[in-house]
Every structure is written in C-alpha cells, then in structure tokens.
Write an enzyme that holds these catalytic residues in place. Structure first.
Site, PDB file in Angstrom:
ATOM      1  N   CYS A   1      -4.616   0.821  -2.623  1.00 25.76           N
ATOM      2  CA  CYS A   1      -4.129  -0.484  -1.631  1.00 25.76           C
ATOM      3  C   CYS A   1      -3.441  -1.975  -2.389  1.00 25.76           C
ATOM      4  O   CYS A   1      -2.795  -1.836  -3.129  1.00 25.76           O
ATOM      5  CB  CYS A   1      -5.368  -1.065  -1.485  1.00 25.76           C
TER       6      CYS A   1
ATOM      7  N   CYS B   1     -11.152  -2.271  -3.315  1.00 23.03           N
ATOM      8  CA  CYS B   1     -10.272  -3.366  -4.338  1.00 23.03           C
ATOM      9  C   CYS B   1     -11.258  -4.695  -4.535  1.00 23.03           C
ATOM     10  O   CYS B   1     -10.917  -5.033  -5.519  1.00 23.03           O
ATOM     11  CB  CYS B   1      -9.495  -4.009  -3.366  1.00 23.03           C
TER      12      CYS B   1
ATOM     13  N   GLU C   1      -3.856  -4.961  -2.562  1.00 21.42           N
ATOM     14  CA  GLU C   1      -3.423  -5.320  -3.560  1.00 21.42           C
ATOM     15  C   GLU C   1      -3.875  -5.101  -5.149  1.00 21.42           C
ATOM     16  O   GLU C   1      -3.694  -5.685  -6.995  1.00 21.42           O
ATOM     17  CB  GLU C   1      -4.892  -6.292  -3.669  1.00 21.42           C
TER      18      GLU C   1
ATOM     19  N   CYS D   1     -10.412  -4.047   1.267  1.00 21.30           N
ATOM     20  CA  CYS D   1     -11.622  -2.962   1.224  1.00 21.30           C
ATOM     21  C   CYS D   1     -13.052  -2.998   0.370  1.00 21.30           C
ATOM     22  O   CYS D   1     -12.807  -3.444  -0.805  1.00 21.30           O
ATOM     23  CB  CYS D   1     -10.916  -1.733   0.904  1.00 21.30           C
TER      24      CYS D   1
ATOM     25  N   ASN E   1       0.916  -1.533  -0.069  1.00 19.45           N
ATOM     26  CA  ASN E   1       0.050   0.276   0.067  1.00 19.45           C
ATOM     27  C   ASN E   1       0.637   0.973   0.078  1.00 19.45           C
ATOM     28  O   ASN E   1       2.269   1.789   0.679  1.00 19.45           O
ATOM     29  CB  ASN E   1      -1.039  -0.161   0.630  1.00 19.45           C
ATOM     30  N   ILE E   2       0.497   2.501  -0.567  1.00 17.91           N
ATOM     31  CA  ILE E   2       0.907   3.184  -0.937  1.00 17.91           C
ATOM     32  C   ILE E   2       0.292   4.544  -0.421  1.00 17.91           C
ATOM     33  O   ILE E   2      -0.578   4.922  -1.269  1.00 17.91           O
ATOM     34  CB  ILE E   2       1.342   3.540  -1.695  1.00 17.91           C
ATOM     35  N   GLU E   3       0.569   5.295   0.545  1.00 12.79           N
ATOM     36  CA  GLU E   3      -0.660   5.736   0.889  1.00 12.79           C
ATOM     37  C   GLU E   3      -0.387   7.794   0.605  1.00 12.79           C
ATOM     38  O   GLU E   3       0.853   8.352  -0.127  1.00 12.79           O
ATOM     39  CB  GLU E   3      -0.707   6.316   2.182  1.00 12.79           C
TER      40      GLU E   3
HETATM   41  N1  THU Z   1      -5.258  -1.606   2.502  1.00 13.63           N
HETATM   42  C1  THU Z   1      -4.672  -2.323   1.995  1.00 13.63           C
HETATM   43  O1  THU Z   1      -3.969  -2.169   1.119  1.00 13.63           O
HETATM   44  N2  THU Z   1      -5.494  -3.589   1.385  1.00 13.63           N
HETATM   45  C2  THU Z   1      -6.084  -4.027   2.645  1.00 13.63           C
HETATM   46  O2  THU Z   1      -7.143  -5.371   1.940  1.00 13.63           O
HETATM   47  C3  THU Z   1      -7.031  -3.276   3.320  1.00 13.63           C
HETATM   48  C4  THU Z   1      -6.665  -1.677   3.492  1.00 13.63           C
HETATM   49  C5  THU Z   1      -4.723  -0.102   3.150  1.00 13.63           C
HETATM   50  C6  THU Z   1      -4.962   0.643   2.806  1.00 13.63           C
HETATM   51  C7  THU Z   1      -4.166   2.055   3.399  1.00 13.63           C
HETATM   52  O3  THU Z   1      -3.340   2.432   3.289  1.00 13.63           O
HETATM   53  C8  THU Z   1      -3.783   0.910   4.919  1.00 13.63           C
HETATM   54  O4  THU Z   1      -4.648  -0.625   4.267  1.00 13.63           O
HETATM   55  C9  THU Z   1      -5.311   1.499   5.598  1.00 13.63           C
HETATM   56  O5  THU Z   1      -6.168   1.566   5.625  1.00 13.63           O
END
Ligand code: THU
Length: 133
Positions: free
Chosen positions: A53, A91, A55, A88, A42-44
């Site tokens: 996310c 996704c 995936e 989520c 995940n890259i915020e």
């Molecule tokens: N996140 C994912 O990358 N994949 C998931 O299946 C659940 C949530 C990430 C998004 C965000 O960067 C962090 O988790 C918290 O929500």
C-alpha cells in the site's frame, strides 16, 4: 496546517502507482518535522498478497532514511474514491507501531478530507509492549 498542499502532493505521488489489477491509485506523503518529505504509492503484484500500500511505502521510506515516529509531523493518504480513502487493517497495524498515537493523519478524496490519527483508526492496537509477559 496547509492541508491542501499535503493533499496535492499525495495526489501527485499517486500518479506513480503501479496498479494493473485494481486500477485504484493511492498516494501518500509523510512530512517530517525537519521539513523532509517522503512520498509513496501503491505497488501491486500478480501474487496479490505481495501488493504494498501507498502509506506503508511512504512510512517505510522514512524509516529507511533513519527517521522514527517522533520525527513525523503528518501523514496524508489520498485516492479518487467516492469517500475519503480508508487505510486497510495491515496498514493500521503498521502505522500503530511506526507513528505516535496522535500524529495527524489526513485522509482525502478530491472533494473532501478528514483529519484523524492512528489512535482513533486502530484503538486497542497490539504493540511491542504487549509482548512482555
Ligand atoms: N490501497 C492502498 O494503497 N492504501 C489504502 O489505504 C487502501 C488500499 C491499495 C492496495 C491496492 O493496490 C488497491 O489500493 C486496492 O485495494
């Protein structure tokens, strides 16, 4: 299927997560039927909605390399939560379009895992065929 190997690979991918806001690292790995792998984390972003996310990063990479849904053997998604990580809604929508309904999806935390598929995770998904009126 060597589930442990897939989970370990996805946890390795999670080490590259860019998570200054949530501090919640997620890793994903996609195994193609020809033996190629694509990893994602995940890259915020300070504009939270621009976060991507793990995936989706993994599956978009597979598509960017020319692979399509028929080519995917498994998708594995991991995080260090108390329960196995759960994708989520955004996704799930993307995976419903970019994966075959019954391709195995492994969801894991460090102690347990669950094997499911996108048909079970998003029943009744809105898909391309629904656009035809
Ligand atoms: N996140 C994912 O990358 N994949 C998931 O299946 C659940 C949530 C990430 C998004 C965000 O960067 C962090 O988790 C918290 O929500």
């Amino acid at each position: 299927m060597d589930v442990k190997k897939r989970i370990e690979r996805a946890f390795e991918a999670s080490k590259k997560a860019y998570i200054p806001y949530s501090h919640f690292a997620v890793g994903a790995t996609i195994e193609m039927k020809d033996g190629t792998w694509f990893d994602g984390c995940n890259i915020e972003n300070a504009a939270y909605g621009s976060t991507m996310c793990a995936e989706r990063n993994a599956i978009y990479q597979a598509y960017c390399h020319g692979y399509r849904k028929e080519d995917i053997a498994t998708l594995t998604i991991v995080a260090y939560g108390k329960e196995v990580v759960t994708p989520c809604g955004a996704c799930r929508q993307v995976l419903a379009e970019l994966m075959l309904p019954e391709t195995p999806i492994i969801l894991a935390n460090p102690t347990k895992h669950l094997i499911t598929n996108i048909k079970a995770l998003l029943p009744g998904a809105f898909l391309e065929e629904d656009l035809h009126v």
